[in-house]
Scaffold this motif. Structure first.
Motif, PDB file in Angstrom:
ATOM      1  N   ILE A 188      51.409  55.736  49.711  1.00  0.00           N
ATOM      2  CA  ILE A 188      52.707  55.659  50.705  1.00  0.00           C
ATOM      3  C   ILE A 188      53.621  54.835  49.753  1.00  0.00           C
ATOM      4  N   ASP A 189      55.016  55.491  49.657  1.00  0.00           N
ATOM      5  CA  ASP A 189      55.818  54.300  48.982  1.00  0.00           C
ATOM      6  C   ASP A 189      56.150  53.574  49.821  1.00  0.00           C
ATOM      7  N   GLY A 190      56.600  52.352  49.530  1.00  0.00           N
ATOM      8  CA  GLY A 190      56.714  51.148  50.174  1.00  0.00           C
ATOM      9  C   GLY A 190      55.745  50.368  50.710  1.00  0.00           C
ATOM     10  N   ILE A 191      54.442  50.767  50.385  1.00  0.00           N
ATOM     11  CA  ILE A 191      53.184  50.086  50.536  1.00  0.00           C
ATOM     12  C   ILE A 191      52.579  49.590  49.453  1.00  0.00           C
ATOM     13  N   SER A 192      51.917  48.469  49.371  1.00  0.00           N
ATOM     14  CA  SER A 192      51.433  48.043  48.063  1.00  0.00           C
ATOM     15  C   SER A 192      50.027  47.478  48.602  1.00  0.00           C
ATOM     16  N   ILE A 193      48.974  47.916  47.971  1.00  0.00           N
ATOM     17  CA  ILE A 193      47.605  47.434  48.100  1.00  0.00           C
ATOM     18  C   ILE A 193      47.281  46.673  46.913  1.00  0.00           C
ATOM     19  N   ILE A 194      47.140  45.336  46.999  1.00  0.00           N
ATOM     20  CA  ILE A 194      46.873  44.276  45.715  1.00  0.00           C
ATOM     21  C   ILE A 194      45.392  44.010  46.118  1.00  0.00           C
ATOM     22  N   ARG A 195      44.522  44.110  45.266  1.00  0.00           N
ATOM     23  CA  ARG A 195      43.116  43.674  45.442  1.00  0.00           C
ATOM     24  C   ARG A 195      42.962  42.480  44.216  1.00  0.00           C
ATOM     25  N   LEU A 196      42.456  41.246  44.930  1.00  0.00           N
ATOM     26  CA  LEU A 196      42.300  40.279  44.084  1.00  0.00           C
ATOM     27  C   LEU A 196      40.591  40.098  43.903  1.00  0.00           C
ATOM     28  N   ASN A 197      40.224  39.304  43.032  1.00  0.00           N
ATOM     29  CA  ASN A 197      38.767  39.249  42.945  1.00  0.00           C
ATOM     30  C   ASN A 197      38.501  37.644  42.495  1.00  0.00           C
ATOM     31  N   GLU A 198      36.918  37.640  42.262  1.00  0.00           N
ATOM     32  CA  GLU A 198      36.694  36.228  41.956  1.00  0.00           C
ATOM     33  C   GLU A 198      37.407  35.502  40.716  1.00  0.00           C
ATOM     34  N   SER A 199      37.928  36.208  39.894  1.00  0.00           N
ATOM     35  CA  SER A 199      38.963  35.566  38.798  1.00  0.00           C
ATOM     36  C   SER A 199      40.120  35.043  39.433  1.00  0.00           C
ATOM     37  N   ASP A 200      40.360  35.077  40.618  1.00  0.00           N
ATOM     38  CA  ASP A 200      41.608  35.119  40.991  1.00  0.00           C
ATOM     39  C   ASP A 200      41.581  33.591  41.982  1.00  0.00           C
ATOM     40  N   ILE A 201      40.327  33.350  42.114  1.00  0.00           N
ATOM     41  CA  ILE A 201      40.016  32.109  42.910  1.00  0.00           C
ATOM     42  C   ILE A 201      40.479  30.657  42.502  1.00  0.00           C
ATOM     43  N   VAL A 202      41.294  29.986  43.061  1.00  0.00           N
ATOM     44  CA  VAL A 202      42.066  28.791  42.770  1.00  0.00           C
ATOM     45  C   VAL A 202      41.727  27.471  43.394  1.00  0.00           C
ATOM     46  N   ARG A 203      40.357  27.582  44.174  1.00  0.00           N
ATOM     47  CA  ARG A 203      39.939  26.472  44.744  1.00  0.00           C
ATOM     48  C   ARG A 203      38.865  25.766  43.697  1.00  0.00           C
ATOM     49  N   HIS A 204      38.227  24.901  44.409  1.00  0.00           N
ATOM     50  CA  HIS A 204      37.130  24.122  43.450  1.00  0.00           C
ATOM     51  C   HIS A 204      36.446  25.298  42.552  1.00  0.00           C
ATOM     52  N   PRO A 205      36.117  24.777  41.040  1.00  0.00           N
ATOM     53  CA  PRO A 205      35.582  25.736  40.446  1.00  0.00           C
ATOM     54  C   PRO A 205      34.170  26.344  41.100  1.00  0.00           C
ATOM     55  N   LEU A 206      33.436  25.395  41.703  1.00  0.00           N
ATOM     56  CA  LEU A 206      32.151  26.030  42.353  1.00  0.00           C
ATOM     57  C   LEU A 206      32.385  27.483  43.292  1.00  0.00           C
ATOM     58  N   VAL A 207      33.600  27.436  43.879  1.00  0.00           N
ATOM     59  CA  VAL A 207      33.778  28.277  45.076  1.00  0.00           C
ATOM     60  C   VAL A 207      33.669  29.743  44.340  1.00  0.00           C
ATOM     61  N   GLN A 208      34.203  29.790  43.159  1.00  0.00           N
ATOM     62  CA  GLN A 208      34.084  31.234  42.169  1.00  0.00           C
ATOM     63  C   GLN A 208      32.640  31.586  42.156  1.00  0.00           C
ATOM     64  N   LYS A 209      31.885  30.413  41.751  1.00  0.00           N
ATOM     65  CA  LYS A 209      30.460  30.678  41.512  1.00  0.00           C
ATOM     66  C   LYS A 209      29.584  31.033  42.803  1.00  0.00           C
ATOM     67  N   ILE A 210      30.100  30.459  43.737  1.00  0.00           N
ATOM     68  CA  ILE A 210      29.563  30.875  45.119  1.00  0.00           C
ATOM     69  C   ILE A 210      29.843  32.105  45.510  1.00  0.00           C
ATOM     70  N   VAL A 211      31.117  32.669  45.561  1.00  0.00           N
ATOM     71  CA  VAL A 211      31.387  34.123  45.849  1.00  0.00           C
ATOM     72  C   VAL A 211      30.440  35.047  45.038  1.00  0.00           C
ATOM     73  N   VAL A 212      30.685  34.828  43.756  1.00  0.00           N
ATOM     74  CA  VAL A 212      29.806  35.716  42.727  1.00  0.00           C
ATOM     75  C   VAL A 212      28.250  35.648  43.172  1.00  0.00           C
ATOM     76  N   ALA A 213      27.766  34.524  43.349  1.00  0.00           N
ATOM     77  CA  ALA A 213      26.211  34.458  43.934  1.00  0.00           C
ATOM     78  C   ALA A 213      26.136  35.262  45.186  1.00  0.00           C
ATOM     79  N   TYR A 214      26.856  35.183  45.934  1.00  0.00           N
ATOM     80  CA  TYR A 214      26.735  35.808  47.367  1.00  0.00           C
ATOM     81  C   TYR A 214      27.036  37.454  47.067  1.00  0.00           C
ATOM     82  N   ASP A 215      27.801  37.825  46.064  1.00  0.00           N
ATOM     83  CA  ASP A 215      28.239  39.189  45.889  1.00  0.00           C
ATOM     84  C   ASP A 215      27.064  39.936  45.315  1.00  0.00           C
ATOM     85  N   LYS A 216      26.275  39.061  44.202  1.00  0.00           N
ATOM     86  CA  LYS A 216      25.085  39.697  43.703  1.00  0.00           C
ATOM     87  C   LYS A 216      24.010  39.705  44.542  1.00  0.00           C
ATOM     88  N   ALA A 217      23.664  39.042  45.465  1.00  0.00           N
ATOM     89  CA  ALA A 217      22.990  38.783  46.485  1.00  0.00           C
ATOM     90  C   ALA A 217      23.104  40.024  47.487  1.00  0.00           C
TER      91      ALA A 217
END
Length: 329
Positions: free
Chosen positions: A282-311
């Motif tokens: 639909i025009d005027g609606i955007s859906i933006i998907r972010l992923n673990e590469s966009d995590i900007v918290r503590h570096p370990l957060v990215q690793k934690i997310v990846v580990a849980y996704d794999k599990a």
């Protein structure tokens, strides 16, 4: 040796661009191996042609920010220079979201975050979907605060499903803000990170910032508002439709959530999951998907997310294998 001169329209803005004691110009000199001499609102750049072009692009781009009566920092010069070297269009406006009350700049830091910010600027309904730490809520709040400060909207409305309380909040003590405060704490944290407490509380007392559980949005029409629905994966399909149809004239709705963290019980399907499927074209609606590469918290957060996704992926694979065996029996 090539020489280029740049004249900036405003002397005060030029001084803010150059930095205290021209520190920004000195930084460009040392980084690009060029010579820059400033005379009032004019600079004269001497050096290799490519380096001159890079310096010119950085200065011209950041001059727009300095024109808003804000001093440019050396870190911004460095960031903009990195964008130029990377061959990107860059531009302070594409990355800069908000200048906070203490002159700190909030920026989109990854390509997906930049796409998210541009979508919010462009479209009236934007979905930001991704794991924790990707900035989807924080950037939405920054854009909302910026819109309110620039008087592009009259109020910010913060909405969240209060799943833990079943959204039956009448028995809790206090006014509406106090009832839903525990569920909106992440939004408050983001707000207080961007403006001082006095200003935030003044906005709330004047009704410029409103908080509400999702169930309380029924029957309303939201005009001239910047509305953020956070943790939208915990909305039902009926609630999501209800929320999206509240949008009035001059308003934006930003919907954020993580589809892997749904707290709905029983057979209820997430309204966010359905919405991103049926509203994608639909025009005027955007859906933006972010992923673990966009995590900007503590570096370990990215690793934690990846580990849980794999599990989770392993669990689903094992479950399918067991279901297949049972079927064969």
């Amino acid at each position: 040796m090539p020489i280029t001169e740049i004249e900036f329209p405003s002397l005060p803005a030029a001084k803010l661009l150059f930095g205290t004691r021209e520190t920004n110009l000195r930084f460009l000199e040392s980084t690009l191996n060029i010579e820059i001499k400033a005379d009032g609102n004019m600079v004269r750049i001497t050096g290799p042609g490519d380096s001159i072009k890079a310096a010119q692009k950085v200065l011209v781009t950041l001059y727009e920010e300095a024109s808003t009566n804000r001093e440019i920092t050396a870190s911004e010069i460095s960031e903009q220079l990195a964008l130029v070297h990377a061959g990107g269009e860059g531009g302070a406006n594409s990355a800069c979201v908000l200048v906070t009350s203490d002159k700190r700049v909030i920026r989109a830091k990854t390509e997906n975050q930049k796409a998210y910010v541009e979508a919010i600027r462009r479209d009236d309904v934007v979905f930001g979907v991704g794991p924790a730490g990707t900035g989807k809520t924080y950037l939405a709040m920054a854009m909302a605060v910026d819109a309110l400060m620039r008087k592009r909207v009259k109020r910010i409305i913060l909405v969240r499903p209060a799943v833990e309380a079943g959204e039956r909040l009448g028995f809790l003590p206090g006014d509406m803000a106090e009832k839903v405060n525990p569920y909106l704490r992440p939004l408050y944290d983001a707000l207080y990170d961007m403006v001082d407490v006095d200003r935030a509380q003044h906005w709330m007392s004047q009704g410029a910032i409103e908080v509400a559980p999702l169930a309380f949005m029924r029957g309303r029409t939201l005009n001239s508002a910047f509305v953020i629905l956070d943790e939208a994966q915990n909305s039902t399909q009926e609630q999501m439709k209800m929320f999206l149809t509240r949008l009035g004239f001059g308003s934006k709705a930003i919907v954020t959530g993580d589809l892997t963290q749904t707290d709905l019980t029983g057979d209820a399907r997430s309204g966010l999951a359905q919405a991103v499927e049926i509203l994608a074209n639909i025009d005027g609606i955007s859906i933006i998907r972010l992923n673990e590469s966009d995590i900007v918290r503590h570096p370990l957060v990215q690793k934690i997310v990846v580990a849980y996704d794999k599990a989770a992926h392993k669990h689903e694979t094992n479950k399918r294998d067991i279901d297949t065996i049972d079927t064969e029996k």
